[in-house]
Design an enzyme around this catalytic site. Structure first.
Site, PDB file in Angstrom:
ATOM      1  N   HIS A  83       1.374   3.881   2.001  1.00 35.82           N
ATOM      2  CA  HIS A  83       1.894   4.647   3.142  1.00 35.82           C
ATOM      3  C   HIS A  83       3.416   4.764   3.078  1.00 35.82           C
ATOM      4  CE1 HIS A  83      -1.997   3.912   5.624  1.00 35.82           C
ATOM      5  NE2 HIS A  83      -2.096   4.948   4.829  1.00 35.82           N
ATOM      6  N   HIS A  98      -7.430  -1.227   5.477  1.00 36.37           N
ATOM      7  CA  HIS A  98      -6.427  -0.283   6.011  1.00 36.37           C
ATOM      8  C   HIS A  98      -6.292   0.890   5.028  1.00 36.37           C
ATOM      9  CE1 HIS A  98      -2.830   1.139   8.031  1.00 36.37           C
ATOM     10  NE2 HIS A  98      -2.157   1.064   6.901  1.00 36.37           N
ATOM     11  N   HIS A 109       0.848  -1.195   0.000  1.00 35.06           N
ATOM     12  CA  HIS A 109       0.000   0.000   0.000  1.00 35.06           C
ATOM     13  C   HIS A 109       0.880   1.241   0.000  1.00 35.06           C
ATOM     14  CE1 HIS A 109       0.814  -0.568   4.273  1.00 35.06           C
ATOM     15  NE2 HIS A 109       0.244   0.584   4.586  1.00 35.06           N
ATOM     16  N   ASP A 157       5.830   4.634   5.107  1.00 39.85           N
ATOM     17  CA  ASP A 157       6.714   3.656   5.751  1.00 39.85           C
ATOM     18  C   ASP A 157       6.690   2.289   5.058  1.00 39.85           C
ATOM     19  OD1 ASP A 157       4.088   3.376   6.650  1.00 39.85           O
ATOM     20  OD2 ASP A 157       4.673   2.557   8.584  1.00 39.85           O
ATOM     21  N   HIS A 158       6.095   2.224   3.862  1.00 42.84           N
ATOM     22  CA  HIS A 158       6.129   0.994   3.061  1.00 42.84           C
ATOM     23  C   HIS A 158       6.704   1.236   1.662  1.00 42.84           C
ATOM     24  CE1 HIS A 158       3.691  -1.419   5.933  1.00 42.84           C
ATOM     25  NE2 HIS A 158       3.428  -0.198   6.345  1.00 42.84           N
ATOM     26  N   HIS A 179       4.542  -4.786  10.270  1.00 41.73           N
ATOM     27  CA  HIS A 179       5.021  -4.109  11.488  1.00 41.73           C
ATOM     28  C   HIS A 179       5.247  -5.111  12.612  1.00 41.73           C
ATOM     29  CE1 HIS A 179       4.561   0.192  10.521  1.00 41.73           C
ATOM     30  NE2 HIS A 179       3.561  -0.202   9.735  1.00 41.73           N
ATOM     31  N   ASP A 223      -0.145  -4.046   6.079  1.00 40.90           N
ATOM     32  CA  ASP A 223      -0.857  -3.562   7.261  1.00 40.90           C
ATOM     33  C   ASP A 223      -2.296  -4.069   7.292  1.00 40.90           C
ATOM     34  OD1 ASP A 223       1.480  -2.291   7.849  1.00 40.90           O
ATOM     35  OD2 ASP A 223       0.691  -0.249   7.696  1.00 40.90           O
TER      36      ASP A 223
HETATM   37 ZN   LIG Z   1      -0.120   1.570   6.496  1.00 44.05          ZN
END
Ligand SMILES: [Zn+2]
Length: 263
Positions: free
Chosen positions: A67, A121, A65, A69-70, A178, A140
């Protein structure tokens, strides 16, 4: 888990390198022969180091996805390796070459990866499934002992996505996005103090953390037995939450609400 140390998990005919990044994210390399795919590269440097040390050619970046942090390592990894970027066809995947969706397939070396759409998410969240290695990258959507927050989707949508993942074989290895295993299982243990398997699992996870080992992968069998977010359709959880007779999506919504208040 500290970043800077990587872990290996062998599959049949492949290998997963677990790369902790940004404090509590997991990035991954799926290694098939001398080829590799990077899942959710949040930071290019540790992945480049692993690729170099192992003499691997990076074929794909697979984003679950959009975001930050990915995907934060996408552009540097792509520039340095010439790999292609696959991910959901939304606007925020840096360097996206190939938009993929539920039912699509990709090849890494001789391995075939199936794309599974898991909205909730985010609207366009994807999971990546390697049937030959019984491995699943869940980003996530599904975490060890928990699930992602509902940022762009409703509870019925997320419950549907988790239910889809739960249909995969019990032995499927779950590589999530995570490292939230301990707090997730603390929440589950608080919710069901009379459920021995949850407590045993929390103790196992805390031992792994103490020993400096990775808390991934788990198996779908473990998740189905102890992750409350996969058990919203069980009478025991419905009763525990005072929601007997309600739908699984309603129970899931209440679980998610309580977890948001917990941490
Ligand atoms: Zn995320």
């Amino acid at each position: 888990m500290k970043t800077g140390r990587c872990f290996e998990h062998p599959l049949r005919d492949a290998l997963v390198v677990i790369v902790p990044v940004l404090g509590d994210n997991f990035s991954y390399l799926l290694v098939a022969g001398d080829r590799a795919a990077a899942v959710d590269p949040a930071d290019a440097a540790p992945l480049l180091e692993q690729l170099d040390a192992r003499g691997l050619k990076l074929e794909w970046i697979l984003n679950t996805h959009h975001h930050f942090d990915h995907v934060a390592g996408n552009e540097e990894l792509k520039a340095r390796t010439g790999c292609r970027v696959a991910g959901p066809g939304c606007a925020h995947i840096p360097g996206l070459d190939q938009a993929v969706a539920d039912g699509d397939r990709l090849s890494v070396g001789r391995q075939t990866i199936e794309v599974i759409g898991t909205p909730g998410h985010t609207r366009s969240h994807l999971c990546y499934y390697l049937p030959s290695g019984a491995a699943l990258w869940t980003g996530d959507t599904l975490f060890t002992g928990g699930c992602g927050r509902l940022i762009e989707g409703g509870s019925a949508t997320m419950w549907g996505s988790l239910h889809t993942l739960a249909m995969l074989p019990d032995e499927t290895l779950v590589f999530c996005g995570h490292d939230y295993a301990e707090e997730n299982l603390q929440f589950a243990a608080l919710l069901q103090p009379d459920h021995p398997a949850i407590h045993q699992r929390l103790v196992r996870i805390q031992a792994l953390i103490r020993e400096g080992k990775a808390t991934v992968p788990s198996t779908l069998a473990e998740e189905k037995a102890t992750n409350p977010f996969l058990r919203a359709d069980t009478p025991e959880l419905m009763q525990r939450l005072g929601l007997a007779g309600k739908s699984a999506a309603d129970v899931f919504a209440e679980l998610r609400h309580r977890k948001d208040l917990f941490a």
